[in-house]
Design a protein around this motif. Structure first.
Motif, PDB file in Angstrom:
ATOM      1  N   ASN A 198      -3.942  32.095 -27.024  1.00 40.12           N
ATOM      2  CA  ASN A 198      -4.767  31.463 -25.997  1.00 40.12           C
ATOM      3  C   ASN A 198      -3.883  31.081 -24.812  1.00 40.12           C
ATOM      4  O   ASN A 198      -2.811  30.499 -24.996  1.00 40.12           O
ATOM      5  N   TRP A 199      -4.322  31.434 -23.608  1.00 43.53           N
ATOM      6  CA  TRP A 199      -3.579  31.064 -22.408  1.00 43.53           C
ATOM      7  C   TRP A 199      -3.899  29.623 -22.036  1.00 43.53           C
ATOM      8  O   TRP A 199      -5.065  29.265 -21.862  1.00 43.53           O
ATOM      9  N   LYS A 200      -2.851  28.829 -21.849  1.00 48.14           N
ATOM     10  CA  LYS A 200      -3.023  27.445 -21.414  1.00 48.14           C
ATOM     11  C   LYS A 200      -2.145  27.206 -20.186  1.00 48.14           C
ATOM     12  O   LYS A 200      -0.914  27.322 -20.259  1.00 48.14           O
ATOM     13  N   ARG A 201      -2.795  26.891 -19.084  1.00 49.18           N
ATOM     14  CA  ARG A 201      -2.082  26.719 -17.826  1.00 49.18           C
ATOM     15  C   ARG A 201      -1.514  25.311 -17.720  1.00 49.18           C
ATOM     16  O   ARG A 201      -2.206  24.320 -17.959  1.00 49.18           O
ATOM     17  N   ARG A 202      -0.233  25.259 -17.343  1.00 49.69           N
ATOM     18  CA  ARG A 202       0.425  23.974 -17.134  1.00 49.69           C
ATOM     19  C   ARG A 202       0.186  23.487 -15.712  1.00 49.69           C
ATOM     20  O   ARG A 202      -0.384  24.179 -14.869  1.00 49.69           O
ATOM     21  N   GLU A 203       0.657  22.272 -15.443  1.00 49.98           N
ATOM     22  CA  GLU A 203       0.444  21.699 -14.115  1.00 49.98           C
ATOM     23  C   GLU A 203       1.160  22.477 -13.024  1.00 49.98           C
ATOM     24  O   GLU A 203       0.709  22.498 -11.876  1.00 49.98           O
ATOM     25  N   ASN A 204       2.267  23.115 -13.356  1.00 49.54           N
ATOM     26  CA  ASN A 204       3.010  23.884 -12.354  1.00 49.54           C
ATOM     27  C   ASN A 204       2.493  25.316 -12.222  1.00 49.54           C
ATOM     28  O   ASN A 204       3.173  26.189 -11.680  1.00 49.54           O
ATOM     29  N   ASP A 205       1.277  25.553 -12.766  1.00 51.66           N
ATOM     30  CA  ASP A 205       0.612  26.859 -12.702  1.00 51.66           C
ATOM     31  C   ASP A 205       1.259  27.910 -13.586  1.00 51.66           C
ATOM     32  O   ASP A 205       0.821  29.069 -13.579  1.00 51.66           O
ATOM     33  N   ASN A 206       2.273  27.547 -14.347  1.00 54.12           N
ATOM     34  CA  ASN A 206       2.776  28.479 -15.352  1.00 54.12           C
ATOM     35  C   ASN A 206       1.826  28.499 -16.544  1.00 54.12           C
ATOM     36  O   ASN A 206       1.063  27.560 -16.763  1.00 54.12           O
ATOM     37  N   VAL A 207       1.910  29.556 -17.291  1.00 50.94           N
ATOM     38  CA  VAL A 207       0.986  29.738 -18.406  1.00 50.94           C
ATOM     39  C   VAL A 207       1.763  29.765 -19.711  1.00 50.94           C
ATOM     40  O   VAL A 207       2.764  30.477 -19.844  1.00 50.94           O
ATOM     41  N   ASP A 208       1.277  28.986 -20.664  1.00 46.73           N
ATOM     42  CA  ASP A 208       1.845  29.011 -22.014  1.00 46.73           C
ATOM     43  C   ASP A 208       0.974  29.897 -22.894  1.00 46.73           C
ATOM     44  O   ASP A 208      -0.261  29.858 -22.815  1.00 46.73           O
TER      45      ASP A 208
END
Length: 823
Positions: free
Chosen positions: A438-448
């Motif tokens: 599952n893609w989860k976007r961080r606050e800095n717009d990077n994706v985990d």
């Protein structure tokens, strides 16, 4: 590519002339590897360091020039580094291939199928232009013992077709097309990534798990996309999933075709898109979609692009110029960077060899693809283990043995340092296990990339998919599962009616008919006869058993009427007994009067047998008791009528009738008439008696508990016999109605029989047409009405005289003036 073009790459000819020695010549331009290192045993590598090439129009007037590759592909650079790392690790190992060094030749095919065939032949043969050694054969052993690659399925199919007859193993780390499992077409192909045969089914089960039955599908227009989507579509149909649209494209398609796909997505109602796309095709599509602000769709992807951080970030990592990207690649490869110093000449580039690159962040250093990189690592080690077995390596390896790694690779089984078990099944495929990411976007717009589940094809059906639903993040950072259906789920109690011209997932909901239930089904199921559907039509509930009971108002009223008639009859009997010696009682044949009162009491009481829950005994008793008591009653009335007629005839001169119809004959007539009815009832009970019966047909939502007649002939014989006696009694009473007595009983008998016949004639249609317990009530009413008619018409006038007009209760008044008879 046509056959003529392929010939430029893959034909080695043997030329001979009378003036020269035999020479083996290589046709076409030699293929040079992009990465090379010599070794005792050579491994080949076929990757796409570039994802595309410049399109040009061939005139066929000159020899085609080599492909001009464009669009650097960092992903395959990572795969190449993994291959080099594994080879170096094996070369430095004393446990695996001791004393043997592995070398490599790694080619860039730019994603071109035609180039992949030429490279495969270059790896199988030498790149030498000619060989003029005397008596040297043109055919030589393969230059490499195995080939690692390619990343895509279509090039792998072409390569495997070419090198399959040469028995050179081709081990792919990322070609997932199920078609490559066909050993008759691709005998030397193996892979360290599962086949799409399982991935397509896993995707379908994932879609089904979330209740998405209306989805869109986009695929790459190549073997990978077409085969994978075909399997997904087949499985989806089996699971009840419909495709609103299924479109294909290739990254080199014209802009008009891609625009058509975007228009289709815009016009669609499905909120979920299954994308069976290669990474490079996905990059093109994401770029176009971002320009049209197509958001709010939930994407379900395959292993080809789901792990790519650049795709997840909705960015194009290929915007830099080729030189700058190559610089960063070589800096990473050789663990150094260029030192920049200002000078008049510009930038002084110098590699010191002591640089720290841990802080460098670009798509090459992105390790999100580690599972796929690990597949390259496993492939190299699989070849090494096979060679180790062939060369009979212990402390050292036997270098003179003939190499044939293919047969051994397919049978090897080992574990990596991380504990992963590596082996191939009969189709050259590894075990099918997938992580669900599952893609989860961080606050800095990077994706985990967060692992939220697992699919293991080796587990039993129904347990293959394991998901942590509560940790999922959906489109637009929503925590709620999106809904993607053509038609909302039908509420319980309705059935699905397909919409004309649309897939089975598009339907209208129609309420089930009475007595039927449904739970989101295309058909309604009829309840068992003893059950009925509830108001919502979603469950069958037990039908209410209906019968005439004492507790309900109708039953209570009929019971009260029956008891009142019984008490009234008892009161009349008491009055007659109290005044039994008076002329009016004696004149009306007191013995038959008391017998008639007794039979009327039984008639009133027998109506009670019709009330209450039917049982085997009550069913037999109610009809036979009714038949016998009424015959007894009518027989008594008939006897009284006959007495009146015979008494009148006996007053005529010379008449001696009364001696033939005295008290004994009267008793015998009553007994005889009654005995006939008893015989009819006995025959009825013997042949086919009444029995309790559950009637499911008369009332839809209730069970009518009633007494089946058993033999209708017996029932109508009982009624017919009663009717026959009643008609005879009526006729005799009618004939005697004008006898000259002052108190003529025949008049009252005539009225009573008129009422009796009227009641029972109207009873027949009312009984037949009345539903359920009302038919029983009609029968009870007929019994009570006819009984009250007899009681009132025959006895009430006499009681009136006895109690209220005692002066008329004299012999003289009873006889009347000129009367000659004594009754």
């Amino acid at each position: 590519m046509n056959r003529a073009q392929r010939a430029l790459h893959c034909i080695i000819t043997f030329t001979h002339s009378h003036a020269e020695e035999p020479v083996c010549r290589h046709r076409g331009d030699p293929e040079s590897p992009q990465l090379f290192k010599s070794g005792d045993i050579m491994l080949g590598g076929i990757l796409s360091f570039h994802s595309s090439w410049r399109d040009r129009q061939e005139t066929y007037m000159n020899k085609p020039k080599p492909l001009q590759c464009t669009s650097l592909n960092f992903r395959d650079f990572q795969f190449a580094q993994a291959m080099l790392f594994a080879i170096e690790e094996i070369n430095n190992s004393t446990a695996l291939l001791p004393g043997i060094s592995l070398g490599y030749k790694i080619y860039d095919i730019c994603g071109s199928i035609a180039r992949s065939v030429g490279v495969a032949l270059a790896l199988a043969n030498s790149n030498d232009v000619s060989s003029a050694l005397p008596k040297e054969p043109c055919t030589k052993p393969a230059q490499v013992q195995a080939i690692i690659g390619e990343t895509s399925s279509s090039p792998c199919m072409a390569i495997a077709t070419v090198i399959g007859p040469l028995q050179i193993p081709l081990i792919s780390h990322f070609a997932t097309c199920a078609c490559l499992s066909d050993k008759t077409k691709y005998p030397s192909f193996l892979r360290t990534i599962p086949s799409d045969y399982y991935q397509s089914r896993a995707l379908a089960q994932l879609v089904k798990h979330f209740g998405w039955t209306w989805v869109g599908a986009i695929r790459s227009n190549n073997d990978y996309g077409n085969n994978g989507m075909a399997t997904f579509t087949e499985t989806a149909q089996q699971l009840g999933i419909c495709l609103e649209y299924s479109v294909s494209f290739f990254r080199t398609d014209p802009a008009e075709k891609i625009q058509t796909i975007i228009d289709i997505i815009k016009a669609s109602t499905s909120k979920v898109i299954v994308a069976f796309l290669s990474l490079m095709d996905m990059d093109v599509l994401i770029h176009e979609l971002s320009q049209h602000n197509l958001t709010g769709r939930q994407w379900v992807g395959t292993e080809a692009w789901i792990f790519d951080s650049q795709t997840a970030a909705m960015d194009k990592p290929l915007n830099l110029s080729g030189n700058e990207i190559f610089t960063k690649f070589w800096e990473k490869s050789f663990n150094c960077k260029f030192k920049q110093s200002k000078s008049s000449a510009g930038v002084d580039r110098e590699c010191t060899g002591h640089e720290d690159l841990t802080g460098v962040e670009n798509s090459f250093t992105d390790m999100s693809l580690m599972p796929i990189i690990n597949n390259v690592y496993k492939g190299v080690y699989a070849v090494a283990h096979a060679l180790h077995k062939i060369l009979d390596c212990k402390e050292t390896c036997n270098k003179i043995l003939k190499l044939d790694p293919f047969m051994h690779i397919s049978n090897i089984r080992f574990k990596t340092k991380e504990g992963d078990e590596v082996y191939f099944n009969e189709n050259g495929d590894p075990p099918a296990k997938y992580e669900i990411v599952n893609w989860k976007r961080r606050e800095n717009d990077n994706v985990d990339f967060v692992t939220v589940g697992l699919y293991d094809a080796s587990l039993p059906a129904g347990k293959q998919l394991i998901l942590q639903d509560n940790s999922l993040i959906w489109a637009q950072n929503s925590h709620h599962v999106p809904v993607s259906v053509c038609s909302e789920k039908c509420p319980p109690g309705t059935r699905k009616v397909l919409q004309k011209g649309k897939p089975v997932c598009c339907y209208d909901c129609v309420q089930c008919a009475e007595g039927e239930i449904s739970n989101n089904s295309f058909t309604c199921v009829r309840c068992h006869p003893e059950f009925w559907s509830n108001e919502r039509r979603d469950a069958c509930i037990k039908k209410e058993a209906v019968f005439l009971s004492y507790e309900e108002i109708m039953g209570a009223l009929l019971t009260a009427a029956s008891l009142f008639g019984t008490c009234m009859t008892a009161a009349v009997a008491f009055i007659f007994f109290r005044y039994r010696k008076t002329p009016i009682v004696r004149a009306n044949n007191s013995e038959l009067s008391f017998l008639l009162l007794f039979s009327l009491t039984l008639c009133f009481l027998c109506s009670l047998t019709f009330i209450g829950r039917p049982s085997e005994w009550s069913c037999m008793l109610r009809h036979t008791a009714f038949g016998i008591t009424f015959v007894l009653c009518i027989s008594c009335v008939l006897g009284k009528t006959m007495v009146v007629l015979m008494a009148f005839r006996s007053t005529l001169p010379g008449s001696n009738v009364m001696k033939w119809f005295g008290p004994a004959q009267q008793r015998l007539s009553v007994l005889g008439f009654t005995l006939i009815q008893v015989i009819i009832c006995v025959l009825w009970l013997t042949i086919s008696p009444p029995f309790p019966f559950k009637n499911f047909t008369k009332l839809k939502d209730k069970i009518i508990l009633e007494c089946a007649l058993g033999s209708p002939v017996g029932f109508w014989a009982v009624l017919g016999y009663i009717g026959l006696l009643a008609i005879l009694c009526f006729i005799f009473a009618f004939l005697a109605r004008k006898l000259p007595d002052n108190f003529n009983e025949a008049k009252f008998i005539t009225f009573s029989m008129l009422i009796f016949c009227a009641v029972w004639i109207t009873f027949i249609p009312a009984y037949v047409s009345s539903p359920g317990k009302f038919s029983v009530a009609v029968e009870i009413f007929a019994i009570l009405a006819s009984s009250f008619g007899l009681l009132i018409c025959i006895f009430v006038p006499k009681c009136y005289v006895i109690l209220l007009k005692p002066e008329k209760n004299t012999k003289k008044n009873i006889m009347g003036k000129g009367a000659q008879t004594s009754l």
